[in-house]
Design an enzyme around this catalytic site. Sequence first.
Site, PDB file in Angstrom:
ATOM      1  N   HIS A   1       0.836  -1.300  -0.228  1.00  0.00           N
ATOM      2  CA  HIS A   1      -0.185   0.253  -0.229  1.00  0.00           C
ATOM      3  C   HIS A   1       1.046   1.212   0.026  1.00  0.00           C
ATOM      4  O   HIS A   1       0.163   2.325  -1.033  1.00  0.00           O
ATOM      5  CB  HIS A   1      -0.954   0.529   1.598  1.00  0.00           C
ATOM      6  CG  HIS A   1      -0.153   0.129   2.521  1.00  0.00           C
ATOM      7  ND1 HIS A   1       0.485  -0.873   3.610  1.00  0.00           N
ATOM      8  CD2 HIS A   1      -0.282   1.136   3.622  1.00  0.00           C
ATOM      9  CE1 HIS A   1       0.711  -0.634   4.242  1.00  0.00           C
ATOM     10  NE2 HIS A   1       0.725   0.799   4.609  1.00  0.00           N
TER      11      HIS A   1
ATOM     12  N   CYS B   1     -29.750   5.228 -12.864  1.00  0.00           N
ATOM     13  CA  CYS B   1     -30.957   4.659 -12.396  1.00  0.00           C
ATOM     14  C   CYS B   1     -31.822   5.016 -13.104  1.00  0.00           C
ATOM     15  O   CYS B   1     -33.779   5.361 -13.095  1.00  0.00           O
ATOM     16  CB  CYS B   1     -31.157   6.004 -10.868  1.00  0.00           C
ATOM     17  SG  CYS B   1     -30.959   6.699 -11.129  1.00  0.00           S
TER      18      CYS B   1
END
Length: 393
Positions: free
Chosen positions: A74, A157
Amino acid sequence: MLTGKHILIGIGGGIAVYRVAELVRLLIRQGAEVRCVMTRSACEFVTPLTFEALTGEEVHTELFDLAGERTMGHIQLARWADAVVIAPATANLITKLAYGIADDLLTTIMQVNDNPVLIVPAMNHSMWNSSATQENVEKLKFRGICFSGPEHGELACGEEGPGRLSEPETIIERLLPLISEQNLAGQRWVINAGPTWESWDSVRLLTSRATGTLGSCLAAIASAHGADVTFVAGPGTPETPDSIHRINVESAGEMLTGCREAAKGADLFIASAAVSDFRFSKLITEKLKRGDIEQLQIELTANPDIVATIASPGERPRHVIAFAAESSNHVEHARKKLDRKGVDAIFANDTGNMGSASASGWWITPDQIEQIDPLPKEKIAEKIIEKIMELQQ
Ligand SMILES: Cc1cc2nc3c(=O)[nH]c(=O)nc-3n(C[C@H](O)[C@H](O)[C@H](O)COP(=O)(O)O)c2cc1C
């Protein structure tokens, strides 16, 4: 401008994940090295394989990855990146970033990262407009983090409003200033580009094959380097980033007015437009019909010389750069033009470059002639900007 740059894409779990594939392709096509980190939710929408295939690199998804974390993956990913783009940035990711929550690989990388970040949200408009999201966006903006979008339009949507992921081209436009040295900050540049239209009758025109592509690349690059750019654009000239003040014109007369106004007090003027040298002496207001006239004599009048006008004492910005499109004896004609118009440099090129995606030419100053080999117009524009920066030193 993206050549060799390391771009880390943090992919959140929204329906717009599939559109990020196009962004990755475009970044790679423009020379960037791309690596991707996906959240667990992102992997529900598109599998990591898509991004692995596109980048040729491992896609990172897990913080507690034994192999990856043997070398503190990371931290390494954060150090590798020149910039991070979070796309799509979910409402959830925006909230976590605002509060410094680091509970998965992407959000942990973001706590380590000290390179520029571009957040590209995509979500339902109510989610975007919710006071929680808006407060978190403000928090991030207050910390100097940049956003691209969300754009207004029809959403996945089926509802309409702000929430669409920005187009890949727009995301790259926003990213460029974040990874470019701001060495033109504080300078005001005026650039003209494109063809001009001289009307003959109500439908017919005198114009050229110029497209304005090279000029619009020059404007985008100068703006990415921090210049305050005014772009005077002839018809059909490609779109330019929102950061550029654009003035659309048609005729050479309008282009002169636009450039003259903008060049007052400017640091630099680049005349890349293919301005018509002539206009029709008489404008016919109706459409001339076949058979109206047997034989037609057309009279043309010379248009004002925009470069010479702006390069003249009293009007002159500190530097003036001209373009010369020639069909033969390019260098000889361009050198004469350089002396006659009193400009600092000329980019001489062949008329055959008009309408083509690539170009070549000669960069000519009073004491230098440098040949520039064929390259895509974006690369030619980068070279010209480099040459201008040298001239300004
Ligand atoms: C079908 C579906 C579509 C979704 N689309 C979005 C979206 O476009 N934007 C968003 O912010 N969240 C969206 N969500 C909700 C996120 O997936 C959810 O908040 C998730 O926890 C985000 O995780 P991440 O931020 O770690 O990627 C969607 C969820 C589902 C089931």
